[in-house]
Every structure is written in structure tokens, then in C-alpha cells.
Design a protein around this motif. Sequence first.
Motif, PDB file in Angstrom:
ATOM      1  N   LEU A  36      39.069  30.417  43.513  1.00  0.00           N
ATOM      2  CA  LEU A  36      37.810  29.996  44.125  1.00  0.00           C
ATOM      3  C   LEU A  36      37.323  28.632  43.647  1.00  0.00           C
ATOM      4  O   LEU A  36      36.395  28.078  44.223  1.00  0.00           O
ATOM      5  N   ILE A  74      27.139  35.999  43.584  1.00  0.00           N
ATOM      6  CA  ILE A  74      27.997  34.834  43.832  1.00  0.00           C
ATOM      7  C   ILE A  74      28.769  35.017  45.136  1.00  0.00           C
ATOM      8  O   ILE A  74      28.880  34.094  45.950  1.00  0.00           O
ATOM      9  N   ILE A  75      29.290  36.228  45.358  1.00  0.00           N
ATOM     10  CA  ILE A  75      30.058  36.468  46.586  1.00  0.00           C
ATOM     11  C   ILE A  75      29.153  36.408  47.812  1.00  0.00           C
ATOM     12  O   ILE A  75      29.560  35.920  48.865  1.00  0.00           O
ATOM     13  N   PHE A  88      28.534  39.132  40.236  1.00  0.00           N
ATOM     14  CA  PHE A  88      29.573  38.786  41.204  1.00  0.00           C
ATOM     15  C   PHE A  88      29.082  39.040  42.629  1.00  0.00           C
ATOM     16  O   PHE A  88      29.388  38.286  43.542  1.00  0.00           O
ATOM     17  N   PHE A  99      36.530  40.699  46.691  1.00  0.00           N
ATOM     18  CA  PHE A  99      37.219  39.440  46.967  1.00  0.00           C
ATOM     19  C   PHE A  99      38.072  39.533  48.237  1.00  0.00           C
ATOM     20  O   PHE A  99      38.997  38.754  48.431  1.00  0.00           O
ATOM     21  N   GLN A 147      31.751  34.310  33.963  1.00  0.00           N
ATOM     22  CA  GLN A 147      31.858  34.462  35.424  1.00  0.00           C
ATOM     23  C   GLN A 147      32.938  33.527  35.974  1.00  0.00           C
ATOM     24  O   GLN A 147      33.796  33.927  36.767  1.00  0.00           O
ATOM     25  N   PHE A 180      40.800  34.126  41.187  1.00  0.00           N
ATOM     26  CA  PHE A 180      40.827  34.413  42.623  1.00  0.00           C
ATOM     27  C   PHE A 180      40.865  33.125  43.448  1.00  0.00           C
ATOM     28  O   PHE A 180      40.517  33.132  44.619  1.00  0.00           O
ATOM     29  N   ARG A 202      36.618  34.468  35.423  1.00  0.00           N
ATOM     30  CA  ARG A 202      37.078  35.549  36.287  1.00  0.00           C
ATOM     31  C   ARG A 202      37.265  35.061  37.723  1.00  0.00           C
ATOM     32  O   ARG A 202      38.213  35.471  38.412  1.00  0.00           O
ATOM     33  N   LEU A 203      36.395  34.179  38.187  1.00  0.00           N
ATOM     34  CA  LEU A 203      36.491  33.688  39.567  1.00  0.00           C
ATOM     35  C   LEU A 203      37.671  32.727  39.741  1.00  0.00           C
ATOM     36  O   LEU A 203      38.244  32.640  40.831  1.00  0.00           O
TER      37      LEU A 203
END
Lengths: 477, 477
Positions: free
Chosen positions: B459, B274-275, B271, A457, B450, B457, B453-454
Amino acid sequence: MSKADCGSSDMPFLRSELALEGRHTLDEFFEWYRERLASGTFQVRRVPFAELDKWAFRGDPLRLSHDSGKFFSVEGVEVTTSFGAVPRWEQPIINQPEIGILGILTKEFDGVLHFLMQAKMEPGNINTLQISPTVQATKSNYTQVHKGNVPTYLEYFVGSGNTRILVDQLQSEQGARFLAKRNRNMIIETREDVEPHPDFIWLTLGQIKKILAHDNIMNMDARTVLSCVPYFTDRDIYCYDSVERHVLEEINGYSRKLIESMSRQPELTDFDRIISWLTTLKCGVEMSVRRKPVDRLEGWRLTGDSLAHESGRYFSVIGVEVRAGNREVISWSQPLLEHFGVGLCGFLTQMQDGVLQFLVSARVEPGNRDIVEFGPTVARSGVPDGVAPAPVPLAEYFSAGEDVEVVFDAVHSEEGGRFYHFRNRYMVVEAKPGVDVDVPDGCMWMTLAQISRLIKFSLFNVEARNLFACLDLNMRT
Amino acid sequence: MSKADCGSSDMPFLRSELALEGRHTLDEFFEWYRERLASGTFQVRRVPFAELDKWAFRGDPLRLSHDSGKFFSVEGVEVTTSFGAVPRWEQPIINQPEIGILGILTKEFDGVLHFLMQAKMEPGNINTLQISPTVQATKSNYTQVHKGNVPTYLEYFVGSGNTRILVDQLQSEQGARFLAKRNRNMIIETREDVEPHPDFIWLTLGQIKKILAHDNIMNMDARTVLSCVPYFTDRDIYCYDSVERHVLEEINGYSRKLIESMSRQPELTDFDRIISWLTTLKCGVEMSVRRKPVDRLEGWRLTGDSLAHESGRYFSVIGVEVRAGNREVISWSQPLLEHFGVGLCGFLTQMQDGVLQFLVSARVEPGNRDIVEFGPTVARSGVPDGVAPAPVPLAEYFSAGEDVEVVFDAVHSEEGGRFYHFRNRYMVVEAKPGVDVDVPDGCMWMTLAQISRLIKFSLFNVEARNLFACLDLNMRT
């Protein structure tokens, strides 16, 4: 999940990390490295700013920039912050807003992932030639990929061909030297045959880690990409366990601690605690960065030859002229940021309740995109000969006292395309059990499992990531 | 971990989420809500800009701002982007750089966490009074907490007293209406006695979710804080399982699907995927946002009464005068962004390979801090009576056709301190098995595990988070 799910392609990194033999031996690598160095010519000559071709001081506020408006510019900033010991300072800083690609192409040979590394000369390197990722491409390179001269192997990174993305993350560079710079860090796997090129060599991760124990060979662009490699994923642990458990069992010493710190699945509440800390910092820390003309920076003196700090510390902006080539000779000139001496970036680690922890510090730097990034335990600039380095908290653990074991210790160079002789000593030390570390404000212990998830991240700065890149599972002591 | 580790304080959210009975019944809540509404007076009158006290058009570029330079300003921007169907437009936007606190105080009663919610009047609310978090505090409130008039209960959020931080995250607000605005979203648990106040009431999460099924009661500030509540953590699943397994076993229908989508531990590689998508978007999407004077915005007309779009769509900037109070009457005036009709924010969900997935879309809006945020499947502005809403991809799934079951459907209001009558219909629908959803570019299926958790951050955008806040584990159908 069954053992049948554990094809080697599902655990690319761990197997490569443990492999010290690949398509070449390490001896062959060093021979190739010396041969590459001998095959090219590369002359770097310091010149006054006035002799820089197409570069000039211009604009309002005054900055040093290229006629085309491309590449980068050296600008001035006034920084004020409520964080740390120095509430206000002025400095030159590099502005390079474009996102480039730093990419490593990988391919399996005999079931082991190999990384295609490039021998590359940069004007600021203390030893001319270092090992870089497969490609370093600017945005104009990769958005106009079908036109003109593009870097070798770039096509693998722009979506063509039979490839698999292993890593694709935006990561920052030095927040004390660049304004909000970030690059796209990529690791791509191909199954196709890759055309050989004399400036490139296939290495395993295990070999790369051994090379990282040598000073000034793996360049910063290589290190930042390598820092995005999770030592292994949850799936790797499972698969490796089921396939080659005896290999993991043989690992001991610090490497075993790394594996256990990485495989300890963090609680979700651990992230809540870390994110709350980050939130507190972002809400509590004041930082303003205002542009100023480079000829009016307090404490800095602009002459025909350099823009330097009156104390002789920190860094200077200088100009260089470069002539390079083996067959065809090219030449150009550019500014670089000259650095003095050797800085220090270090992680203090310690076993706590049976798990290896890394002492992470919050870093507030003018180039940070969002005020705070996580950094290593200590980070200190180099200084010229005869000048005492700045005292920083916890630096005493990195001078090999009785309280610690030194786990990693090597000097590496920062980006030779922007910095002249910018070197840092990278150290990882382990505090002995029972040593009571007095943790300062702005620091937090984290496991590798937590860190490896947070890196994705874009929360760790380049100094911290460099150190993670240097960790080596083959250290069997 | 043993059962002894599962104290109720380690699983605060799930137990509260399932509790429909608390210190008050839902009937008592609605009675209190009506009583609060009747107890105060609140008059909102539209006035010309010239009658706004201390607000004026000023500056270069021209904007609407307060004499003190505080609160917020309404500025003009020209937006160009390579993303989406509209490459260029101009609009007014709210600039409010300060980070405020939106905080909910919680406390356990009889082993169930209760949330202290406030009845609060805002000038833009269609129904005057809605339910808000315990505190909404500006930075000057919380940095000068010991001086003067501060919001009730603020002391719990600024580090004093015996409290535990459950949630502490920076989250964005509408990127189409605010320039890079974000607030600190906090949930704090106290063990102390909390002094009662007639404008506040203790509710369980289960009760709050039931209230969220009613239109226009829970305000946006409450919803954004609630969206940071993970339905449960990994530890909760373990603990709940060991303590009250029979309760979870009784849950079925969509709630069971939510639980399973939440508890399916994501692979780290999920992840990475996704990232990589996010990285591709941030590197590939061009967006520039340039300031312009508010009286020279293309397509917008500034009169003495409003700054409105020539088409009658989108929103208008207006002025209001407010008189409020029960004992002591206060009055002020301010600009608001008036909205028309009712917009639509919706998540399309579907069971895929036995796991409930949410179709997440990438959103590029001028106020985003870093180009892209993740949003719901569809988001469409409201329009005035008689005007056809803009066609958006996948909107057909939200008009109750045969392909979907409607899981959630309620109208909620956006921030009444900045927006006048801004309402969106929030919908979650489930596509029936076998329905072949044609996923457009810029969308990706994700599980709740997911997503939760995101969210930590920062997002997910506020429209998406609002929908997550509305999901309810007590929907036993």
C-alpha cells in the motif's frame, strides 16, 4: 484500558452476534417476509434477445449492451493460464466497471446493534423475494444523491447525518462471471431516529445468522456485506470478557472453536508466510484475458434465445422481461446469466494443535483484479439434471462421510439482478481429529484471526466470504 | 512463549539493525567501495535517438521500444483526474510490465544477520557505482535459471538450497514514471557457505543504515528491499527484551520514539479507519490514463536528441551509449529519463499522545495499479537551475525552520538503469511538541506499527518506502 472504556458502542458486533432476541422475534420476521412476498407482484418472462428493450448486440468486439452504455454488458473473453487443469478456454463474462455501494444501516436498540434489512425482489431469484442490505446503490445514485430518485436510506451512506463507519471495504464479486467487478461494502451506525418503511426490518446479527441457515433467503449482497463483520475485534474480546464473561463461558462446541480461532492473535510472521505465498502465485501464474466477439466464442452457440455452451454445462446468457410493483407497476427487460442445478462452495476445517484452521485455496479466475484471490476449499459449478458434476480435489469431504462433521449446510442464491436461478450449496465441515487431510498444491491452512484481517485487504473472493458470513456463534453444539 | 523459543534466528532483523560492527568495519566498506569504483571502467555518452542500437520509435500509438520487444518502452499517456490541483496533463511514461526480482541474500555470522550487497554500475548514476541488492533479475533470468548467463547468486532466490524466506513482497516503483511497474522484493536467509565474489560484501543492517546517511551510495533497488524489513516483529520485541533488555534500555531520543511507535500494537479498528479512507479515495477519485503517440504529447517536444517538456521542467527522454567492463568490455545503448536538480521526499513526524506519528499522504499517479497509494508527507520533483520548485503543502517544515528538528537528511539516486541523474533529497523531520500542524485533505497520521503492517500489503509507494528504509535505530539522539 479500563472497564469504563468498554461502552457497548465499542463492541457492536459480538453482542449483536449473540442476541437471538431483538425488536422482533424470528417468527415475526418470517411472518413479515411472507407478507412482503404476498404484497407485491413480480412477473419474470423469458424473451428472445430481439425483444429486449434498449439492449442489443453491438460494438467491436461484439457484445450485448444497453443503449445508454450504462448498467453492464455481456462480453466475450479468451482466457489462457498456467494455473490449474484447464490451460485455455473462452466464455461470456459480465463487464460492469462501476463501483456500487452495498450498505447496511445499523442502530442500537436496548444496547444491541440491529441491522436494517430490506425485502427485495430480483428477476433472477428462484423465489422472487429475498433479504438484501439496506441499500444497493449505483455510482450515479450516490454521486448525484441530491437529484431525482435515490434508494431509500442512501443518505446515511454518503456522509450526511450523525453516523459512524463500522465497515467500509472494496470487495470483489464472482471472478468467473464478472470482469474485475467490485463493490463498496459498508456498515454504518446511526444514533438518529430512522424513519420506518414497510419493506425494511431491524434484525440482530444473531437472528440474521439463524436466517442464513435457511435456504435462499439472505441474498448475496447481504452476505457479502455481512462477511466483512469481524466476529469480534481484539477490543470486543477484552470488553466482553470484562462485562459478560459468563456468556462466553457458556459457549461450547464449534462456536467455542470459532471464538478461539478468531482470538488467537496471529504472529506477524504468519502474514509474512501468507504474503510470500501470494507473491509466489502472482509472480508464477500466467493469465491472459483477451476480448473476443460473443458470437465467435469457441464452444459457445449464439441463437435468438440464448448464448449457451455446447456441452449444456456452465451457464447461458438469456433475456427476461420483468413487470413488478404493488401500487405503481414498472417494467423493464434485461439479460441474465442462467445457471443450472446447484453448485458447491465448501470450507474444510480441522483442529490442529488446538486451534481451528480453515483450508484456503488460491483461485485464478479471469475477472480477478490481480490474478489470484483466496477462495474456499472447494468451489464447483452446478450442472443440469443428468450431468455429472466436475470432479474437484477434496470434494469427498463434503459428501458427509465418516471423516467429517457437517457444521453448516444451506443453499443460497447469487445476485438475482445478474443471475437467473444461480444457486450454490454452502457447506462448512470439520474433519475429525486424526483425519490426515492430503493438502493439494495451492492450499493453505489459516485461522479465523488471520482470515478476518486479510478480508479487510480484499484478498478473499466472494465464495469464501459467503461462507464466513454463514458462521454462527450461536451454534452451541 | 519461553526464552528457549528466542533463538537468534527468530529475531533476525533487530539484532542486525543494532550491530555497527560486522565482518567488516565501515572504514573497510568505504575502502572496498573506492577500490571497486577504480577497478572498472564505465563510459556513458549521450547520443541522438538515431544512434541507439536496436531502439527505435515505432508502433501505433508511437513509442520508443527495443527490436526484441523486451526490456521496456517509453510511451505517451494523457492523464485526467479529479484528484489534486492539476486535472489533466500528458507525459511520457515507462512501460515495463514484467515482474523482476530484487533480492538480498542474508546469512548469520557470529549470531548477527549480514546482508550481501553488490557494487554495481548503472549508466544513469551520477557517480557511476552504487550499492545494490545481491540480485536484480528479470523474469527471463529467473524462469530460465538453468540456461545461459544468469546473475550471480540468483539460485538462492528461486527455491533451491537450504534457505528461509524472510521477506517476499510485490512492491511498486514510481507511479509518476512507470505504468503499473512492480518488483518482487525478497530477503532470503541461507545457512550454507556462500562463495565470495569481489563485487559483493557482507554488511549488517546497522552498517547499511549508517551508509544510508551518506549521499548517493545505496541505490534505489537496495532501498526498496530494505524498506520491507520490519524494524522488528512482535516476537523480536519479546525475545530481545528477554535476551538483551539492557541494549534496548540504552536507546533514547528519536530511536526510542521509533521503537515505541513500532511496538504499539494497533487496534484492529485503526486498520478499519485506514481502509475506510482508502476505500473512500478509490471510490471517489476519477483517473483515466489513455495512450497517446509520444510525438503528439501536449507540452512536449520530440527532437533527434530528446523528448522534453517545453517548460524545461519534469524530465526528458534521452539516449545514451555505454561501454563498461574490467576484463571483458561490453557495450550497449538505451534510452534514459533525465531529471534535473534534486527533488524532495519528506516525512513530517510528531509525538501525539505519547506516540510518534508519521503524516502519510494519499498519492494518485498514472502508474498506480489501483488509483491510490500512500506516500510521504511531501514529494516534489527537482527542477533545473534557476527555476523555482513547485510549491507543495507542508514543504515549509522541510526548510529547517524553528518548528522542527531534522532527523534524517540525505540525497539518494533513483534507479540508474532507467533514470539519468534522478536524485531526491530524503528528509524526516519531527515537529516540536505544541506545533499545531494544519493537516491538509488527503493526509492521515499513522504509527510505525500500522505502517509496517500496511507495507506488506503493497500500500505504500516507493518514495514513502525509501524514507522508511532510511530510519535508523542507532540514532541515539
